[in-house]
Design an enzyme around this catalytic site. Structure first.
Site, PDB file in Angstrom:
ATOM      1  N   GLU A  38      46.839  37.032  34.739  1.00 44.39           N
ATOM      2  CA  GLU A  38      45.966  37.870  35.549  1.00 44.39           C
ATOM      3  C   GLU A  38      45.465  39.087  34.765  1.00 44.39           C
ATOM      4  O   GLU A  38      44.314  39.495  34.899  1.00 44.39           O
ATOM      5  CB  GLU A  38      46.691  38.323  36.816  1.00 44.39           C
ATOM      6  N   CYS A 193      29.870  29.355  42.605  1.00 46.83           N
ATOM      7  CA  CYS A 193      29.102  30.532  43.039  1.00 46.83           C
ATOM      8  C   CYS A 193      29.006  31.514  41.870  1.00 46.83           C
ATOM      9  O   CYS A 193      29.458  32.662  41.942  1.00 46.83           O
ATOM     10  CB  CYS A 193      29.792  31.181  44.243  1.00 46.83           C
TER      11      CYS A 193
END
Length: 357
Positions: A38, A193
């Site tokens: 992350e 997207c």
């Protein structure tokens, strides 16, 4: 508020068929492995992160190993990935986890957020992906999905819009399959997207996406007003010994490239000769300007001019504190700023004779 619509249902069904499930950090998703991924994925695309992550985890397989390693070596394994504050925070947090939590990551959002370099969304992602907790994430990919889905009319940096985004993210988060949902909404933003040319025909949310209904997905997210970045200048002093070793200096821990090794530098060209006379014991030297290069940070451009010090003699010793002779043929495990890596590669292509011409 819990999700009451079919947003998560459709997204999870799409993820089951099309989502990414074999990324390195998805295999044995411990809090440590997920945390490292992350942090690396902040401001950096998956394809770029993968080889760095694999090398990093091979060298630092546990949080304990990371904590006891000198920061120089940690930065070495981060060289080229950029945003080096992430690596410094990673090292600091590893030490905190070992010293305060006996090497076990905390399991509450507040405790996770309190660790260096971990914000609200990153903390939530770590807990959702590694622990299956119901936590709400809002990274760049998720912001883009939600800005389009809800056709938000202001930039996501706008405080009111950001508050709306957190509310929508919370509403759409389901009560079950939290790890899958968290990965799914990030994957949708990363692969379908996308920032430009989104593949709306493949999107499971197309039917009620307001941006798609308007036929204007390119308008969302609304961009923040652009500004012209200021330009700063610096001069890198490049001193090379006969066998190819190059003088490097460690930068201060704070500021740009904090803790990394770079060339000694001067703020202006007029400072170069005084710097040489103060710090180097050279004779019969002359100065030659190299081609300038530009390095862009988030808030400014930095134009760098390399200044090559050419002399038949070389300094007898390391002239300054926090300096070393860097041997490109046997490079030490230290962190290097990206422009330094580029210039070192150029130097490696030159023969000693070419350097002294």
């Amino acid at each position: 508020m819990m999700s009451t619509d079919s947003f998560s249902v459709r997204l999870l069904a799409w993820f089951e068929k099309h989502g990414r499930k074999e990324l390195a950090w998805q295999i044995n998703p411990t809090p440590y492995r997920v945390w490292v991924s992350e942090i690396m994925l902040q401001q950096t695309q998956v394809a770029t992160v993968i080889p760095y992550y694999e090398r990093f985890m091979q060298r630092f397989p546990t949080v304990q190993e990371l904590a006891i390693t000198p920061l120089d070596e940690v930065l070495h394994y981060w060289t080229g990935l950029g945003y080096y504050a992430r690596a410094r925070h990673l090292h600091k947090t590893a030490q905190t986890v070992c010293n305060q939590y006996n090497g076990v990551f905390p399991t509450t959002l507040l405790e996770m957020e309190a660790l260096a370099g971990i914000g609200r969304s990153t903390a939530a992602a770590i807990l959702a992906l590694s622990q299956g907790q119901r936590q709400t994430i809002l990274d760049g990919n998720v912001k883009r999905v939600l800005c389009r889905y809800h056709a938000l009319t202001k930039p996501p940096t706008d405080p009111q819009t950001l508050a709306q985004l957190w509310l929508f993210a919370e509403q759409h988060t389901p009560d079950t399959q939290l790890a899958a949902y968290t990965q799914a909404i990030m994957d949708l933003g990363a692969t379908v997207c996308t920032r430009s040319k989104p593949q709306c025909t493949l999107c499971p949310l197309q039917a009620d996406c307001l941006a798609y209904q308007q036929g204007n997905t390119a308008a969302y997210p609304v961009p923040k007003p652009s500004k012209i970045l200021p330009v700063k200048t610096t001069f890198f002093i490049i001193v090379q010994q006969a066998m190819g070793q190059v003088l490097l200096q460690q930068r201060p821990a704070v500021g740009i490239w904090g803790g990394l090794w770079s060339f000694p530098e001067c703020a202006s060209f007029n400072d170069v000769v005084p710097w040489i006379e103060t710090n180097l014991q050279l004779s019969d030297y002359h100065i030659e300007n190299g081609l300038s290069l530009r390095h862009t940070f988030t808030h400014f451009h930095l134009d760098i001019t390399p200044i090559y010090i050419q002399s038949k003699s070389t300094p007898l010793a390391i002239p300054l504190l926090h300096t070393c002779w860097y041997d490109p043929h046997h490079p030490p495990a230290i962190g290097l700023a990206a422009p330094v890596v580029k210039l070192l590669k150029q130097l490696a292509k030159l023969t000693v004779g070419e350097m002294l011409l």
